[in-house]
Design an enzyme around this catalytic site. Structure first.
Site, mmCIF file in Angstrom:
data_model
loop_
_atom_site.group_PDB
_atom_site.id
_atom_site.type_symbol
_atom_site.label_atom_id
_atom_site.label_comp_id
_atom_site.label_asym_id
_atom_site.label_seq_id
_atom_site.Cartn_x
_atom_site.Cartn_y
_atom_site.Cartn_z
ATOM 1 C CE1 TYR A 187 11.516 45.938 55.839
ATOM 2 C CE2 TYR A 187 10.258 45.093 53.984
ATOM 3 C CZ TYR A 187 10.623 46.144 54.796
ATOM 4 O OH TYR A 187 10.096 47.381 54.571
ATOM 5 C CB CYS A 192 11.149 42.852 48.943
ATOM 6 S SG CYS A 192 11.614 42.134 50.516
ATOM 7 C CB CYS A 249 16.856 37.175 48.621
ATOM 8 S SG CYS A 249 17.287 38.722 49.448
ATOM 9 C CB THR A 250 15.657 41.678 45.162
ATOM 10 O OG1 THR A 250 15.359 42.219 46.460
ATOM 11 C CG2 THR A 250 14.370 41.221 44.500
HETATM 12 N N1 DGL Z 1 15.592 41.693 49.342
HETATM 13 C C1 DGL Z 1 14.691 40.972 50.136
HETATM 14 C C2 DGL Z 1 14.052 39.792 49.418
HETATM 15 O O1 DGL Z 1 13.974 39.772 48.205
HETATM 16 C C3 DGL Z 1 14.951 40.674 51.573
HETATM 17 C C4 DGL Z 1 16.225 41.007 52.276
HETATM 18 C C5 DGL Z 1 16.033 41.209 53.772
HETATM 19 O O2 DGL Z 1 15.735 42.349 54.133
HETATM 20 O O3 DGL Z 1 16.153 40.257 54.561
HETATM 21 O O4 DGL Z 1 13.586 38.869 50.061
#
Ligand code: DGL
Length: 262
Positions: free
Chosen positions: A44, A75, A187-188
Site C-alpha cells: 500500500y 496498517c 509500519c506493522t
Molecule cells: N503494514 C503496512 C503499514 O503498517 C504497510 C505496508 C505496505 O503495504 O506498504 O503501514
C-alpha cells in the site's frame, strides 16, 4: 448472535498486520478474529490514497458482511489514507487505526532524535505532518521510507539474515546512528525486524511501535460497549487473503506462530 460472540476483523495490506493479530490473540485469547491480508495489492505504501481507500472499503464491506463487532486497521498506511472515511461510513462500529508511535518515543523526554521508519505513503501524508507538528519544535524527527522491508516479509525472506541486515544497514547509513535516541517502527511489517535492529543498533536506542497501545485501545472500546467475549470461551482465528495463492495462508500461519519481534 450475541454481540459478545461476534468476531473482530483485522486487516492489513498484506502480512504485517499478523504482528498485531498475534498480540491481540495473546492479550484477548477468548475472542474470535478474522484476518484479511490484501497481499495481491501490497505494498500500500507505494499506492495512491484513492487506490488504498477503494481496497479498504471493500475489505470493510467484507467484514460487515461477516458480522464483525469491531475492525482493527492493522496498517499505518491504510489508517492515514482513509480511517476518517471508514468511520464516517460505519459510525456505529468501533474502527481502530494505527499511527507511528512518536508520542511514545518522546514521552517525558527532551531534545530527542527520533528515526521514524514507515512507508513512503505514511510519511508524506497530512496525518503524519499533523503528528510531527506536535513534536518537531522540541525534537528532531527523521523519516525513513523502508519499502524493501515490506517485500522481505511478503516474500518470506525474514530468515535470510544477511539480506535482512544489509537492507537495514543501508537505511541506517543515511544517519549518524550515535545521535539517534529512538527508532519508531511505523509500519506493522517492521515488527518482525525488531531483534535484528536491536542487534545492529545496540541497547542504547529505544525501539518503539504502536502495537501494544492499539490492542489496549481495542480492549477498552469493546469493554465500554460490554462486548468482550466471555473468558470461559475458546477463541478462534480465520485467515483470508486477496491472493488465491495458498502460499499466503501458509506464510500467515507461519508468522502467527513466529516469535520474531515479540
Ligand atoms: N503494514 C503496512 C503499514 O503498517 C504497510 C505496508 C505496505 O503495504 O506498504 O503501514
Amino acid at each position: 448472535m450475541n454481540a459478545k460472540e461476534k468476531a473482530i476483523g483485522v486487516f492489513d495490506s498484506g502480512l504485517g498486520g499478523i504482528s498485531v493479530l498475534r498480540d491481540l490473540k495473546r492479550f484477548m485469547p477468548h475472542e474470535h478474529y478474522l484476518y484479511y491480508g490484501d497481499s495481491s495489492f501490497a505494498p500500500y505504501g507505494e499506492k495512491t490514497r484513492e487506490e488504498i481507500t477503494k481496497r479498504c472499503e471493500e475489505i470493510c464491506a467484507f467484514f460487515i458482511h461477516q458480522g464483525v463487532k469491531a475492525i482493527v486497521i492493522a496498517c499505518n498506511t491504510a489508517t492515514s489514507a482513509c480511517v476518517k472515511e471508514l468511520r464516517e461510513e460505519y459510525p456505529n462500529l468501533p474502527i481502530i487505526g494505527m499511527e507511528p508511535a512518536v508520542k511514545v518515543a518522546v514521552d517525558g523526554k527532551e531534545n530527542q532524535n527520533v528515526l521514524v521508519m514507515a512507508t513512503r505513503f505514511t510519511l508524506k501524508e497530512k496525518k503524519f505532518e499533523n503528528l510531527l507538528s506536535r513534536y518537531s519544535k522540541q525534537h528532531v524527527i527523521y523519516r525513513q521510507p523502508c519499502p524493501e522491508l515490506v517485500e522481505l516479509v511478503e516474500h518470506d525472506e525474514l530468515d535470510q539474515q544477511d539480506k535482512v541486515e544489509n537492507t537495514l544497514r543501508e537505511y541506517f547509513s543515511h544517519y549518524d546512528m550515535d545521535e539517534i535516541d529512538s527508532i519508531v517502527l511505523g509500519c506493522t511489517h517492521f515488527i518482525f525486524f525488531k531483534e535484528t535492529i536491536r542487534k545492529l543498533c545496540g541497547d542504547r536506542i529505544q525501539i518503539v511501535d504502536g502495537n501494544a497501545g492499539t490492542i489496549r485501545h481495542v480492549k477498552e472500546l469493546l469493554a465500554e460497549k460490554n462486548e468482550l467475549c466471555d473468558d470461559t470461551k475458546q477463541g478462534s482465528i480465520q485467515i483470508f487473503n486477496s491472493s488465491k495463492d495458498p502460499y499466503y495462508k501458509t506464510l500467515s500461519q507461519k508468522l502467527l506462530e513466529s516469535t520474531l519481534g515479540l
